[in-house]
Design a protein around this motif. Structure first.
Motif, mmCIF file in Angstrom:
data_model
loop_
_atom_site.group_PDB
_atom_site.id
_atom_site.type_symbol
_atom_site.label_atom_id
_atom_site.label_comp_id
_atom_site.label_asym_id
_atom_site.label_seq_id
_atom_site.Cartn_x
_atom_site.Cartn_y
_atom_site.Cartn_z
ATOM 1 N N ILE A 2 44.295 18.934 -27.720
ATOM 2 C CA ILE A 2 44.133 18.029 -28.854
ATOM 3 C C ILE A 2 42.991 17.076 -28.504
ATOM 4 C CG2 ILE A 2 45.219 16.159 -30.159
ATOM 5 C CD1 ILE A 2 47.869 17.681 -29.761
ATOM 6 N N VAL A 3 42.000 17.040 -29.362
ATOM 7 C CA VAL A 3 40.825 16.227 -29.084
ATOM 8 C C VAL A 3 40.942 14.895 -29.834
ATOM 9 C CG1 VAL A 3 38.304 16.083 -29.255
ATOM 10 C CG2 VAL A 3 39.404 18.279 -28.724
ATOM 11 N N ALA A 4 40.697 13.833 -29.087
ATOM 12 C CA ALA A 4 40.745 12.500 -29.695
ATOM 13 C C ALA A 4 39.464 11.758 -29.342
ATOM 14 C CB ALA A 4 41.951 11.732 -29.180
ATOM 15 N N ASP A 5 39.196 10.731 -30.109
ATOM 16 C CA ASP A 5 38.022 9.902 -29.846
ATOM 17 C C ASP A 5 38.489 8.457 -29.697
ATOM 18 O OD1 ASP A 5 35.398 9.287 -29.478
ATOM 19 O OD2 ASP A 5 34.776 9.580 -31.562
ATOM 20 N N LYS A 6 37.779 7.705 -28.895
ATOM 21 C CA LYS A 6 38.188 6.309 -28.658
ATOM 22 C C LYS A 6 38.069 5.483 -29.938
ATOM 23 C CE LYS A 6 36.697 5.768 -23.892
ATOM 24 N NZ LYS A 6 35.729 5.060 -23.051
ATOM 25 N N LYS A 7 38.978 4.582 -30.113
ATOM 26 C CA LYS A 7 38.827 3.622 -31.207
ATOM 27 C C LYS A 7 37.918 2.500 -30.717
ATOM 28 C CE LYS A 7 42.969 3.715 -34.112
ATOM 29 N NZ LYS A 7 42.327 3.974 -35.399
ATOM 30 N N PRO A 8 37.159 1.876 -31.618
ATOM 31 C CA PRO A 8 36.341 0.745 -31.181
ATOM 32 C C PRO A 8 37.225 -0.378 -30.627
ATOM 33 C CG PRO A 8 35.773 1.424 -33.430
ATOM 34 C CD PRO A 8 37.004 2.176 -33.044
ATOM 35 N N ILE A 9 36.746 -1.033 -29.583
ATOM 36 C CA ILE A 9 37.537 -2.107 -28.953
ATOM 37 C C ILE A 9 37.894 -3.187 -29.971
ATOM 38 C CG2 ILE A 9 37.455 -3.976 -27.240
ATOM 39 C CD1 ILE A 9 35.869 -2.152 -25.447
ATOM 40 N N THR A 122 36.128 22.026 -25.152
ATOM 41 C CA THR A 122 35.027 21.255 -24.588
ATOM 42 C C THR A 122 33.825 22.190 -24.547
ATOM 43 O OG1 THR A 122 36.633 20.167 -23.151
ATOM 44 C CG2 THR A 122 34.299 19.836 -22.620
ATOM 45 N N GLU A 123 32.874 21.996 -25.446
ATOM 46 C CA GLU A 123 31.679 22.864 -25.438
ATOM 47 C C GLU A 123 30.838 22.535 -24.216
ATOM 48 O OE1 GLU A 123 29.323 22.941 -28.946
ATOM 49 O OE2 GLU A 123 31.006 23.484 -30.234
ATOM 50 N N GLU A 124 30.689 21.260 -23.975
ATOM 51 C CA GLU A 124 30.058 20.751 -22.764
ATOM 52 C C GLU A 124 30.579 19.338 -22.610
ATOM 53 O OE1 GLU A 124 25.844 19.135 -23.554
ATOM 54 O OE2 GLU A 124 26.016 20.817 -24.948
ATOM 55 N N ARG A 125 30.337 18.722 -21.468
ATOM 56 C CA ARG A 125 30.889 17.384 -21.293
ATOM 57 C C ARG A 125 30.347 16.458 -22.389
ATOM 58 N NH1 ARG A 125 30.998 13.310 -16.198
ATOM 59 N NH2 ARG A 125 32.577 11.964 -17.129
ATOM 60 N N GLY A 126 31.249 15.847 -23.116
ATOM 61 C CA GLY A 126 30.837 14.942 -24.182
ATOM 62 C C GLY A 126 30.713 15.609 -25.543
ATOM 63 N N VAL A 127 30.935 16.921 -25.594
ATOM 64 C CA VAL A 127 30.868 17.619 -26.885
ATOM 65 C C VAL A 127 32.120 18.479 -27.058
ATOM 66 C CG1 VAL A 127 29.571 19.238 -28.343
ATOM 67 C CG2 VAL A 127 28.334 17.730 -26.783
ATOM 68 N N TRP A 128 32.897 18.147 -28.064
ATOM 69 C CA TRP A 128 34.116 18.892 -28.350
ATOM 70 C C TRP A 128 34.041 19.427 -29.774
ATOM 71 C CZ3 TRP A 128 33.917 14.239 -25.780
ATOM 72 C CH2 TRP A 128 34.340 14.269 -24.446
#
Lengths: 222, 116
Positions: A2-9, A122-128
């Motif tokens: 499951i891919v998630a992205d950070k919420k803004p602080i 993970t296609e590459e580090r930083g790309v999902w």
């Protein structure tokens, strides 16, 4: 995963600013791999929150914990004895973990620290990127292992559509046409004759359209 | 060479700047450091291929977070030099010290002193 992205602080600060003692809870599974909610991200968020509130002159305590998983009773139970000392929890797990924690600890507000995006790779580090939508009726066996439900913008079962140009989808030049990928791979596998078979209408009742889903397996149920 | 550089700097040795994690930089500020700078090898010259490039990204992440929490992203910076550039090391130390002195103390340190 499951891919998630950070919420803004800022968004997280806004959610928790009214509390005195907060717990940041990470998850060792998918969100660790996609670098959004693992132990490292818990430490970074907790440090940032401590600095922010200290700078604002507010005495807010921020503790950290990272569970093996937040989608299983046995790991969430590890917090049973300490949960009452916190006014709120920010869970960096996917939406599943956030909800399971909220169900289990009914009296404690639980806030999401990440935006849960999709099931992907993970296609590459930083790309999902997305690979599965959990439609409940897997057709990958007929589509050369490439999923038109998750990778075709129109979720076509008999593609491609007229928007496919030079292998790319009309919605973005960066997006491969899933049906082009399917045809290319069927050709590679010498199974292009299977492409000629018309896929029947899919039963979408097992997909999200059929309402919230459950899997009950009596063979393993206790 | 007997080069002089400001004595306010505490050097923390790491095997490669790739070892420097985002949390290390943030903790330094949480504990009251006025500034942090990471000195790595020249880009393209990393013995471990991309340690200094990783450090650069982490420094950028730290800058973004420090800006958001009110500490100031300019308090952290990445420098690159080769091991033979002693004078440049001293120059960077002076540059960073002057920059931090201009910015004043870490607001977290002041807030901690007030709270104590």
């Amino acid at each position: 995963m499951i891919v998630a992205d950070k919420k803004p602080i800022e968004e997280i600060i806004d959610m928790v600013k009214g509390y005195q003692k907060i717990l940041i809870a990470g998850c060792n599974e998918c969100v660790t791999v996609c670098e959004a909610g693992g132990k490292k991200e818990v430490g970074v968020l907790a440090s940032a929150l401590r600095m922010y509130f200290m700078n604002e002159g507010k005495k807010i305590e921020v503790d950290e914990i990272t569970l093996e998983r937040q989608c299983d009773h046995e790991y969430l139970e590890e917090m049973r004895n300490s949960i009452d000392q916190y006014d709120a929890v920010v869970s960096l797990a996917c939406g599943v973990g956030v909800q399971f924690m909220a169900e289990k600890y009914f009296g404690t507000p639980v806030y999401p620290g990440v935006n849960t995006c999709f099931m992907g790779v993970t296609e590459e580090r930083g790309v999902w990127s997305e690979r599965c939508q959990g439609c409940g009726q897997c057709i990958l066996g007929k589509t050369a292992g490439i999923c038109p439900i998750s990778r075709c913008a129109k979720r076509l079962l008999n593609g491609p559509c007229g928007g496919s140009t030079q292998g790319k989808c009309e919605i973005s030049k960066d997006l491969d046409c899933a049906w082009q990928l399917i045809i290319d791979r069927l050709k590679e596998l010498d199974r292009l004759d299977e492409y000629e078979e018309i896929a029947p209408i899919k039963d979408w009742s097992t997909e999200r359209a059929g309402g919230p889903r459950r899997v009950v397996r009596e063979d393993v149920r206790q | 060479m007997r080069l002089r550089y400001p004595d306010t700097i505490r050097i923390i040795r790491v095997p490669c700047t790739g070892k420097v994690d985002l949390i290390h930089i943030l903790r330094a500020f949480e504990k009251g450091a006025d500034g942090v700078y990471v000195v790595g090898c020249m880009e393209g010259d990393c013995r471990f291929d991309n340690g200094n490039l990783r450090a650069r990204k982490r420094v950028a992440q730290a800058q973004a977070i420090l800006d958001k929490v009110g500490v100031g992203g300019e308090r952290v910076k990445m420098f690159n030099l080769s091991s033979g550039e002693g004078p440049r090391f001293a120059e960077y130390a002076v540059e960073m010290t002057e920059k931090i002195e201009e910015m004043g103390p870490n607001p977290i340190k002041i807030a901690m002193q007030k709270a104590a």
